[in-house]
Design a protein around this motif. Sequence first.
Motif, PDB file in Angstrom:
ATOM      1  N   GLU A 181     -14.637   0.104  -6.510  1.00 43.65           N
ATOM      2  CA  GLU A 181     -14.700  -1.113  -5.457  1.00 43.65           C
ATOM      3  C   GLU A 181     -13.503  -0.444  -4.536  1.00 43.65           C
ATOM      4  O   GLU A 181     -11.921  -0.049  -5.473  1.00 43.65           O
ATOM      5  CB  GLU A 181     -14.325  -2.257  -5.527  1.00 43.65           C
ATOM      6  N   LEU A 182     -12.809  -0.805  -3.638  1.00 38.79           N
ATOM      7  CA  LEU A 182     -11.893   0.162  -2.699  1.00 38.79           C
ATOM      8  C   LEU A 182     -12.145  -1.178  -2.360  1.00 38.79           C
ATOM      9  O   LEU A 182     -12.137  -1.737  -1.293  1.00 38.79           O
ATOM     10  CB  LEU A 182     -11.991   1.081  -1.838  1.00 38.79           C
ATOM     11  N   THR A 183     -10.254  -1.507  -1.751  1.00 37.96           N
ATOM     12  CA  THR A 183      -9.880  -2.866  -0.496  1.00 37.96           C
ATOM     13  C   THR A 183      -8.568  -2.008  -0.110  1.00 37.96           C
ATOM     14  O   THR A 183      -7.946  -1.478  -0.129  1.00 37.96           O
ATOM     15  CB  THR A 183      -9.667  -3.528  -1.424  1.00 37.96           C
ATOM     16  N   LEU A 184      -8.492  -1.954   1.889  1.00 44.17           N
ATOM     17  CA  LEU A 184      -8.124  -1.098   2.185  1.00 44.17           C
ATOM     18  C   LEU A 184      -6.847  -2.088   3.454  1.00 44.17           C
ATOM     19  O   LEU A 184      -7.840  -3.085   3.866  1.00 44.17           O
ATOM     20  CB  LEU A 184      -8.788  -0.425   3.341  1.00 44.17           C
ATOM     21  N   ASP A 185      -6.469  -1.673   3.062  1.00 43.80           N
ATOM     22  CA  ASP A 185      -4.809  -2.758   3.728  1.00 43.80           C
ATOM     23  C   ASP A 185      -5.007  -2.608   5.340  1.00 43.80           C
ATOM     24  O   ASP A 185      -6.405  -1.701   5.291  1.00 43.80           O
ATOM     25  CB  ASP A 185      -3.386  -2.619   3.873  1.00 43.80           C
ATOM     26  N   PRO A 186      -5.204  -3.828   6.215  1.00 44.96           N
ATOM     27  CA  PRO A 186      -5.339  -3.799   7.504  1.00 44.96           C
ATOM     28  C   PRO A 186      -4.459  -2.558   7.966  1.00 44.96           C
ATOM     29  O   PRO A 186      -3.721  -2.137   8.230  1.00 44.96           O
ATOM     30  CB  PRO A 186      -4.351  -4.596   7.651  1.00 44.96           C
ATOM     31  N   HIS A 187      -5.475  -1.886   9.053  1.00 41.43           N
ATOM     32  CA  HIS A 187      -5.672  -0.860   9.343  1.00 41.43           C
ATOM     33  C   HIS A 187      -4.803   0.645   8.759  1.00 41.43           C
ATOM     34  O   HIS A 187      -4.124   1.341   9.581  1.00 41.43           O
ATOM     35  CB  HIS A 187      -4.198  -1.500  10.653  1.00 41.43           C
ATOM     36  N   ALA A 188      -5.235   0.542   7.711  1.00 45.20           N
ATOM     37  CA  ALA A 188      -4.875   1.326   6.772  1.00 45.20           C
ATOM     38  C   ALA A 188      -5.899   2.981   6.928  1.00 45.20           C
ATOM     39  O   ALA A 188      -6.846   2.710   6.820  1.00 45.20           O
ATOM     40  CB  ALA A 188      -4.483   1.047   5.537  1.00 45.20           C
TER      41      ALA A 188
END
Length: 329
Positions: free
Chosen positions: A195-202
Amino acid sequence: MSDVEVEPREAGYGAPADGRQGEPQVEVLAARDVPLGGPRAMTVRRTLPQRSRPLIGAWCFADHYGPDDVALTGGMDVAPHPHTGLQTVSWLFSGEIEHRDSLGTHALVRPGELNLMTAGYGISHSEVSTARTTILHGVQLWVALPERHRHTARAFHHHVPRPVRLDGGEARVFLGSLAGAASPVPTFTPLLGAELTLDPHATVPLAVDAGFEHGLLVDLGEVRMAGTPVRRGELGYLAPGTGTLTLENMTGAPARALLLGGTPFEERIVMWWNFIGRTHDEIVRARREWEAAAERFGKVEGYAGDRLPAPPLPNVTLRPRGNPVRRAG
């Protein structure tokens, strides 16, 4: 989870999408909606299997569901049903599911915790969302077992991966290895599940195994995979051949996705309902034995209700199928 379609069939065709010039080509597979049954049916979005791409590595089935308000739909209540020749992988974002199987396992599936069940020659299980659940949201995945292991013993594994910080996000690696984290759960072919969570605009570059093909199932937001936008509910496919996978969050809010990978599964399989075999006759035999309550699948204790009956077989011979193999470029 069971494939509860009245007439189980292959999914529709996916369409290739072009990446930016010089980047590997990503094929975007659209989901189709499948109701789990009942007048207030909970609906899942199915991206695997598809006619154009039955598998990604050994991953052969992907159902993505929620956020689902169980007060409106009744949640998940999948009666005891059989499996052969595969492993089930349960992964939740919210809610809780009670799992019971014919090994005698009674376990809870919770967010961020892997529950993996190996069917081998035959197993049965039930899945029911708990009374504590208000919003149910997650995925159910299947992994095809290779010929030499497809009749292996039944098994169940539970694992809670620790989050790993990325430059621009976070990963929870539940199978295989990524970003310096490795899962202790054994697999029968080389696999990746995270599972990947990406920061805003990252923008997040990931070092990946160049021998793997990869799939990105987007749960929240919109993610650019190797230059190609993949929207919520879609599955992006990237062929083997690249050692760096670049993901970009195209939104101003956190994005979330599952990254699935594995070496190309070169065996041809017959997959119908909840069974994976190699011939039509194997599927016919498995269905007949389930309907006869044969010992092959054991018995699920503690479920309040009847077993799930098998749907009728189609009036055609089920034929083995496999993936086309493409190289990234």
